[in-house]
Write a protein that holds these residues in place. Structure first.
Motif, mmCIF file in Angstrom:
data_model
loop_
_atom_site.group_PDB
_atom_site.id
_atom_site.type_symbol
_atom_site.label_atom_id
_atom_site.label_comp_id
_atom_site.label_asym_id
_atom_site.label_seq_id
_atom_site.Cartn_x
_atom_site.Cartn_y
_atom_site.Cartn_z
ATOM 1 N N PHE A 20 0.836 -1.210 0.000
ATOM 2 C CA PHE A 20 0.000 0.000 0.000
ATOM 3 C C PHE A 20 0.865 1.253 0.000
ATOM 4 O O PHE A 20 2.048 1.196 0.326
ATOM 5 N N ARG A 21 0.238 2.397 -0.270
ATOM 6 C CA ARG A 21 0.904 3.683 -0.017
ATOM 7 C C ARG A 21 1.023 3.844 1.492
ATOM 8 O O ARG A 21 0.110 3.482 2.232
ATOM 9 N N ASP A 22 2.114 4.408 1.931
ATOM 10 C CA ASP A 22 2.340 4.440 3.379
ATOM 11 C C ASP A 22 1.246 5.207 4.136
ATOM 12 O O ASP A 22 0.859 4.828 5.228
ATOM 13 N N ASP A 23 0.706 6.256 3.498
ATOM 14 C CA ASP A 23 -0.327 7.075 4.159
ATOM 15 C C ASP A 23 -1.581 6.271 4.489
ATOM 16 O O ASP A 23 -2.331 6.617 5.402
ATOM 17 N N ASP A 24 -1.830 5.212 3.725
ATOM 18 C CA ASP A 24 -3.060 4.433 3.912
ATOM 19 C C ASP A 24 -2.905 3.343 4.971
ATOM 20 O O ASP A 24 -3.894 2.782 5.443
HETATM 21 MG MG MG Z 1 3.040 8.808 1.511
#
Ligand code: MG
Ligand code: ATP
Length: 283
Positions: free
Chosen positions: A48-52
């Motif tokens: 995943f994208r880290d923000d998610d």
């Molecule tokens: Mg990010």
């Protein structure tokens, strides 16, 4: 199966995959797909994208996730436990144009600060009694002062070279961060069981990295003093050498005290000191 979320690509990807590898877990396929199984451990890896990742771990889309503490704290999700992993170290810092006369944090009063970490920054400013305007942007924060979008920035720094090339200097550290393991609050007993097996392996890898195995020759009349500076896992192993008056001493030394210990050993007459990396360490 335990589901782990890791960053699909970016700064934490490589180290996350390596950590699994060092734990003896090999993936079936890489990050080209959304998920990958493991050959030899009941683990399913999601990219995943880290923000998610914090949201997905909170919601149980993934059971655990590897993510920067900076992202985890910014998103402030309801997540049970975190476990520090020792990589992805960086600072969330305030940086100002290098020719700005900056003396104290009060100099930030009335300025406009560009950041992707508005919540962490706001808490910091409140705590420090600074009244500044936060301008949230999601990327390329370091160019904000140059294009007149903000006066100063608050962004992630490791070496500082990006700041330097953008004519900025670091003045305040808001947070020190590293990659952590975030854990969903309500794991089933079965998943907790798999997690504890994974944590045993992670611990063994981490502890090994923080310790070195040393082997040295010691004059017998100094053995007591040498043993005193070498704690080892229980106590150092001491074996007599073929040469009269000398022994071989083996021990484990923590990285934090490594050079200090080496200096003392040399003073006490130790010779032929070998330092060997440890692959796994189960204490
Ligand atoms: Mg990010
Ligand atoms: P994604 O596409 O997954 O959203 P990203 O661009 O937001 O990725 P990266 O730049 O890959 O994120 O950084 C991921 C994490 O790596 C950061 O959140 C931080 O915890 C850590 N990190 C370590 N050093 C640095 C650095 N110098 N700059 C930025 N992040 C760093």
């Amino acid at each position: 199966m335990l589901k782990i979320a890791i960053q699909k690509s970016g700064r934490l990807y490589e180290d996350s995959i390596n950590l699994l590898k060092e734990c003896g877990i090999e993936l079936n396929n890489g990050n080209k797909q959304l998920k990958s199984g493991a050959y030899n451990f009941p683990l399913e890896v999601y990219f995943f994208r880290d923000d998610d990742i914090p949201q997905y771990v909170q919601d149980g889309v993934a059971d655990i996730g590897i993510v920067g503490e900076n992202v985890l704290l910014e998103k402030a999700k309801d997540i049970e436990q975190v476990y520090r992993l020792g990589f992805g170290r960086c600072r969330l810092s305030i940086a100002v144009p290098k020719n700005m006369q900056y003396q104290t944090i009060a100099d930030l009063n009335g300025l406009k600060i560009a950041t992707a970490y508005s919540s962490l920054l706001q808490n910091f400013l409140l705590e420090k009694n600074v009244d500044a305007e936060i301008h949230e942007i999601s990327g390329s924060v370091e160019i904000a002062p140059g294009i007149g979008l903000a006066d100063v920035i608050c962004d992630l720094v490791s070496s500082g070279s990006t700041l330097f090339t953008n004519g900025l200097k670091e003045v305040e550290v808001v947070l020190r961060s590293e990659a952590v393991l975030a854990i969903n609050k309500s794991l089933s007993e079965e998943k907790k069981n798999i997690l504890s097996k994974l944590l045993l392996r992670i611990n063994a890898v981490k502890t090994a990295k923080n310790n070195k195995y040393i082997i040295l020759n010691a004059p017998n009349d100094q053995l007591k003093n040498i043993a005193a500076v070498l704690p080892g896992m229980k106590s150092p192993t001491i074996v007599p050498l073929a040469e009269a008056g000398w022994s071989s001493v083996q021990s484990v030394v923590n990285e934090n005290v490594f050079w200090e210990v080496i200096e003392k050993l040399k003073e006490l007459g130790a010779q032929g000191i070998l330092v060997v990396p440890i692959e796994k360490m189960i204490v």
